[in-house]
Design a protein around this motif. Structure first.
Motif, PDB file in Angstrom:
ATOM      1  N   ILE A  17      39.259  48.556  43.467  1.00  0.00           N
ATOM      2  CA  ILE A  17      39.134  47.091  43.381  1.00  0.00           C
ATOM      3  C   ILE A  17      39.890  46.588  42.163  1.00  0.00           C
ATOM      4  N   ASP A  18      40.596  45.471  42.328  1.00  0.00           N
ATOM      5  CA  ASP A  18      41.308  44.873  41.175  1.00  0.00           C
ATOM      6  C   ASP A  18      41.081  43.366  41.216  1.00  0.00           C
ATOM      7  N   LEU A  19      40.626  42.831  40.064  1.00  0.00           N
ATOM      8  CA  LEU A  19      40.349  41.391  40.019  1.00  0.00           C
ATOM      9  C   LEU A  19      41.665  40.615  40.150  1.00  0.00           C
ATOM     10  N   ASP A  20      41.592  39.561  40.932  1.00  0.00           N
ATOM     11  CA  ASP A  20      42.830  38.788  41.189  1.00  0.00           C
ATOM     12  C   ASP A  20      43.072  37.819  40.039  1.00  0.00           C
ATOM     13  N   ASN A  21      44.333  37.702  39.660  1.00  0.00           N
ATOM     14  CA  ASN A  21      44.812  36.731  38.660  1.00  0.00           C
ATOM     15  C   ASN A  21      43.958  36.740  37.376  1.00  0.00           C
ATOM     16  N   PHE A  22      43.616  37.895  36.949  1.00  0.00           N
ATOM     17  CA  PHE A  22      42.721  37.999  35.795  1.00  0.00           C
ATOM     18  C   PHE A  22      43.428  37.562  34.509  1.00  0.00           C
ATOM     19  N   LYS A  23      44.728  37.775  34.497  1.00  0.00           N
ATOM     20  CA  LYS A  23      45.516  37.334  33.331  1.00  0.00           C
ATOM     21  C   LYS A  23      45.417  35.823  33.192  1.00  0.00           C
ATOM     22  N   PHE A  24      45.454  35.157  34.361  1.00  0.00           N
ATOM     23  CA  PHE A  24      45.365  33.697  34.390  1.00  0.00           C
ATOM     24  C   PHE A  24      44.009  33.237  33.822  1.00  0.00           C
ATOM     25  N   ILE A  25      42.938  33.949  34.235  1.00  0.00           N
ATOM     26  CA  ILE A  25      41.585  33.614  33.765  1.00  0.00           C
ATOM     27  C   ILE A  25      41.522  33.774  32.247  1.00  0.00           C
ATOM     28  N   ASN A  26      42.043  34.898  31.801  1.00  0.00           N
ATOM     29  CA  ASN A  26      42.055  35.174  30.351  1.00  0.00           C
ATOM     30  C   ASN A  26      42.830  34.108  29.609  1.00  0.00           C
ATOM     31  N   ASP A  27      43.979  33.825  30.142  1.00  0.00           N
ATOM     32  CA  ASP A  27      44.880  32.894  29.452  1.00  0.00           C
ATOM     33  C   ASP A  27      44.315  31.484  29.433  1.00  0.00           C
ATOM     34  N   GLY A  51      39.988  31.870  28.308  1.00  0.00           N
ATOM     35  CA  GLY A  51      39.663  32.673  27.116  1.00  0.00           C
ATOM     36  C   GLY A  51      39.246  34.106  27.470  1.00  0.00           C
ATOM     37  N   HIS A  52      39.446  34.982  26.529  1.00  0.00           N
ATOM     38  CA  HIS A  52      39.176  36.410  26.724  1.00  0.00           C
ATOM     39  C   HIS A  52      37.690  36.694  26.926  1.00  0.00           C
ATOM     40  N   GLN A  53      36.883  35.854  26.228  1.00  0.00           N
ATOM     41  CA  GLN A  53      35.422  36.050  26.334  1.00  0.00           C
ATOM     42  C   GLN A  53      34.929  35.768  27.741  1.00  0.00           C
ATOM     43  N   GLY A 113      36.785  35.968  30.302  1.00  0.00           N
ATOM     44  CA  GLY A 113      37.308  37.104  31.074  1.00  0.00           C
ATOM     45  C   GLY A 113      36.315  38.268  31.046  1.00  0.00           C
ATOM     46  N   ASP A 114      35.767  38.527  29.843  1.00  0.00           N
ATOM     47  CA  ASP A 114      34.788  39.617  29.692  1.00  0.00           C
ATOM     48  C   ASP A 114      33.541  39.359  30.525  1.00  0.00           C
ATOM     49  N   SER A 115      33.062  38.084  30.444  1.00  0.00           N
ATOM     50  CA  SER A 115      31.842  37.729  31.188  1.00  0.00           C
ATOM     51  C   SER A 115      32.060  37.895  32.678  1.00  0.00           C
ATOM     52  N   TYR A 134      32.618  52.620  38.976  1.00  0.00           N
ATOM     53  CA  TYR A 134      33.246  53.061  37.721  1.00  0.00           C
ATOM     54  C   TYR A 134      34.249  51.993  37.284  1.00  0.00           C
ATOM     55  N   ARG A 135      34.351  51.796  35.951  1.00  0.00           N
ATOM     56  CA  ARG A 135      35.438  50.947  35.446  1.00  0.00           C
ATOM     57  C   ARG A 135      36.635  51.884  35.275  1.00  0.00           C
ATOM     58  N   PHE A 136      37.584  51.719  36.168  1.00  0.00           N
ATOM     59  CA  PHE A 136      38.701  52.662  36.229  1.00  0.00           C
ATOM     60  C   PHE A 136      39.708  52.406  35.102  1.00  0.00           C
ATOM     61  N   GLY A 137      39.734  51.155  34.676  1.00  0.00           N
ATOM     62  CA  GLY A 137      40.674  50.775  33.595  1.00  0.00           C
ATOM     63  C   GLY A 137      40.873  49.266  33.653  1.00  0.00           C
ATOM     64  N   GLY A 138      40.967  48.595  32.512  1.00  0.00           N
ATOM     65  CA  GLY A 138      41.181  47.148  32.478  1.00  0.00           C
ATOM     66  C   GLY A 138      40.233  46.431  33.399  1.00  0.00           C
ATOM     67  N   GLU A 139      40.828  45.679  34.356  1.00  0.00           N
ATOM     68  CA  GLU A 139      39.993  44.926  35.292  1.00  0.00           C
ATOM     69  C   GLU A 139      39.919  45.637  36.644  1.00  0.00           C
ATOM     70  N   ALA A 194      46.710  44.896  49.809  1.00  0.00           N
ATOM     71  CA  ALA A 194      45.763  43.773  49.804  1.00  0.00           C
ATOM     72  C   ALA A 194      46.284  42.657  48.898  1.00  0.00           C
ATOM     73  N   LYS A 195      46.886  43.000  47.803  1.00  0.00           N
ATOM     74  CA  LYS A 195      47.443  42.006  46.870  1.00  0.00           C
ATOM     75  C   LYS A 195      48.587  41.267  47.575  1.00  0.00           C
ATOM     76  N   ARG A 196      49.415  42.061  48.254  1.00  0.00           N
ATOM     77  CA  ARG A 196      50.577  41.493  48.945  1.00  0.00           C
ATOM     78  C   ARG A 196      50.136  40.612  50.107  1.00  0.00           C
ATOM     79  N   GLY A 226      47.873  38.567  50.066  1.00  0.00           N
ATOM     80  CA  GLY A 226      47.367  37.284  49.601  1.00  0.00           C
ATOM     81  C   GLY A 226      46.106  37.374  48.765  1.00  0.00           C
ATOM     82  N   LYS A 227      45.736  38.588  48.424  1.00  0.00           N
ATOM     83  CA  LYS A 227      44.573  38.865  47.552  1.00  0.00           C
ATOM     84  C   LYS A 227      43.246  38.455  48.216  1.00  0.00           C
ATOM     85  N   ASN A 228      42.132  38.647  47.518  1.00  0.00           N
ATOM     86  CA  ASN A 228      40.775  38.331  47.994  1.00  0.00           C
ATOM     87  C   ASN A 228      40.513  38.923  49.387  1.00  0.00           C
TER      88      ASN A 228
END
Ligand SMILES: Nc1nc2c(ncn2[C@@H]2O[C@H](COP(=O)(O)OP(=O)(O)OP(=O)(O)O)[C@@H](O)[C@H]2O)c(=O)[nH]1
Length: 510
Positions: free
Chosen positions: A385-395, A398-400, A402-404, A424-429, A495-497, A499-501
């Motif tokens: 599983i990979d969260l979609d557009n997580f960079k956008f959420i962070n940016d 805010g990072h906090q 993003g953490d929540s 398991y948290r495999f890495g990053g998001e 799945a990303k290609r 259109g995500k979700n």
């Protein structure tokens, strides 16, 4: 209780001492038993053997002499001999008296009161040998009669040193078994006792023969013969054929052997002191062995103490990484150190296995678990599983935030997936799920429930949209963890290609 090294070693040594003390005590009683038995067996045997050579053999020979004499004499011979006619008896009697050690005189008498002594002695007026108590009983045939010690009539005794004497006598019968006279031989007890001078009695004991009246009649020391008596108690206690008893008055252990004809008793006397000496001398070796053992034991004790302290110190050093000081050298300290270390280890292990933010398993935990499933050949599904557009959420939020979001998505996944799989948290998001249930529809249903739940959640922040993309694949026997991860990653990418979700699988619907 605080156990120090010293205490521990001392307790250990005391425990080790128990079998040693037990064995020593057993050896002590065993040796005592053996020595006592040996003492009593030896003295009983010595008494028996000495009595045999001293009483039995000599009295048998005396009986033999008297028997052969009586069988070869008749009233005619006696009459001739007592009336001083020269007969064969004048040669035979001196020959018997002088050639054997048993006799020192003879008296031949007829029933009518005539008699003759050898060696010749002064005649006594009114002396009637047939009236004397030492004469044989009337009617006894082929029997030897041993008299009690008695004081002879003056002039009839040729023994200058003693007033008392003992005789062995027998009757003379004619062909019609009618008594015709008697032969009385005076015993030379001093010569008969010579055999005792060569006898060595163990345990410093000494041997003597006494009559039932208590008179000592045989002894290695000639002065004791017929001049001393044994205590009346000794004779009284000698009731069996042989035995022993303790005489408190003389503080001696008395061994005895009794005879009937002659009615004599052989005594071997061992003093209490000699007995104690014999018993206790056997302990000397045992005490020497015990003393040596104790010394060796103490050396071992000291060496153990040093070695044990070093061992404890090394243990403490290994546990804590620092040298031990004497007052800390306790089992309790080392034990609490080990417990503390164990707790720290558990904590560190948890840290490496549980992700701090999401409380999901870490990548390390994921690697361990997937490897275990593969090694055990357990069929499983892997969802990536990979969260979609997580960079956008962070940016933008805010990072906090993003953490929540990451935290919420993770916990929501744990709730939905529940016992069906492990997250398991495999890495990053990125999150992975290992499903151990084998129903793909169920796997998909759970993941989709989780995905829609996230997507439909109303967030506090305005205009925030959270979703994730997912790729599901099934492990095929023989695949490595890298191979299945690659498969899942490709599906996630799809799945990303797409259109995500959304959730993409390799198509396990049939
Ligand atoms: N707040 C927060 N952000 C994280 C954490 N770990 C990774 N990120 C961020 O997640 C972002 C991942 O961005 P990208 O890999 O570009 O992917 P994306 O923006 O999700 O785009 P797509 O994957 O294509 O949907 C990066 O900005 C990371 O800094 C974390 O623990 N907390």
């Amino acid at each position: 209780m605080k156990i120090t090294t010293n205490k521990a070693v001392t307790i250990l040594m005391f425990i080790m001492l128990i079998p040693f003390v037990f064995i020593s005590a057993c050896a002590f009683f065993y040796i005592k038993n053996i020595t006592t038995n040996t003492f009593f067996e030896t003295m009983t045997r010595v008494t028996e053997n000495t009595a045999q050579s001293c009483i039995e053999q000599q009295s048998d020979e005396i009986k033999l002499v008297l028997k052969s004499l009586s069988e070869n004499l008749d009233d005619h011979n006696i009459t001739e001999f007592t009336s001083n006619e020269r007969t064969e008896l004048h040669k035979i009697i001196p020959s018997i008296i002088n050639s054997t050690i048993f006799f020192k005189g003879a008296l031949i008498s007829s029933v009518d009161g005539h008699y003759k002594l050898y060696p010749q002695s002064i005649k006594i007026n009114n002396f009637q040998p047939n009236k004397k108590q030492w004469q044989p009983y009337l009617g006894m045939k082929s029997e030897t009669f041993f008299s009690n010690p008695y004081i002879p009539v003056v002039g009839s005794d040729i023994d200058e040193n003693s007033n008392m004497l003992i005789t062995a006598s027998t009757n003379v019968f004619d062909a019609q078994s009618e008594i015709k006279g008697s032969i009385v031989l005076k015993l030379d007890l001093k010569k008969m006792s010579r055999i005792l001078q060569s006898k060595i009695i163990p345990y410093g004991g000494h041997f003597k023969v006494a009559t039932r009246s208590g008179n000592v009649i045989m002894h290695a020391n000639a002065n004791e013969i017929l001049s001393t008596k044994v205590p009346a108690l000794w004779v009284k206690n000698s009731t069996e054929l042989y035995g022993n008893f303790y005489d408190a008055e003389t503080k001696s252990i008395i061994f005895y052997r009794t005879y009937n004809n002659p009615d004599w008793i052989a005594f071997t006397i061992v003093s209490q002191e000699s007995y104690n000496h014999a018993i206790y001398s056997s302990y000397t070796l045992l005490f020497a062995v015990i003393a040596t053992c104790i010394v060796l034991y103490l050396i071992i004790f000291l060496l153990h103490r040093i070695y044990f302290k070093q061992l404890l110190s090394m243990l403490y050093m290994n546990v804590n990484g620092v040298e031990i000081c004497d007052e800390r050298a306790t089992f309790e300290n080392i034990s609490s150190s080990i417990i503390q270390k164990q707790k720290k280890l558990e904590f560190a292990e948890n840290l490496s296995m549980i992700d701090e933010l999401t409380k999901l398993g870490t990548r390390r935990k994921f690697n361990t678990d997937i490897q275990e499933l593969i090694e055990n050949e357990t069929c499983f599904y892997l969802a990536m599983i990979d969260l979609d557009n997580f960079k956008f959420i962070n940016d933008n939020f805010g990072h906090q935030t993003g953490d929540s979001v990451l935290k919420y998505v993770s916990q929501s996944g744990v709730r939905v997936i529940s016992n069906a799989g492990q997250l398991y948290r495999f890495g990053g998001e990125e999150i992975t799920v290992l499903f151990t249930i084998h129903n793909f529809k169920e796997v998909y249903k759970l993941l989709d429930k989780w995905r829609s739940g996230i997507f439909e959640k109303k967030w506090r922040e305005e205009n925030i949209t959270v979703s994730f993309s997912c790729g599901i694949t099934k492990w095929n026997s023989g695949e490595t963890s890298d191979q299945i991860l690659e498969k899942a990653d490709k599906l996630l990418y799809k799945a990303k290609r797409a259109g995500k979700n959304c959730i993409i699988s390799s198509g396990y619907w049939s």
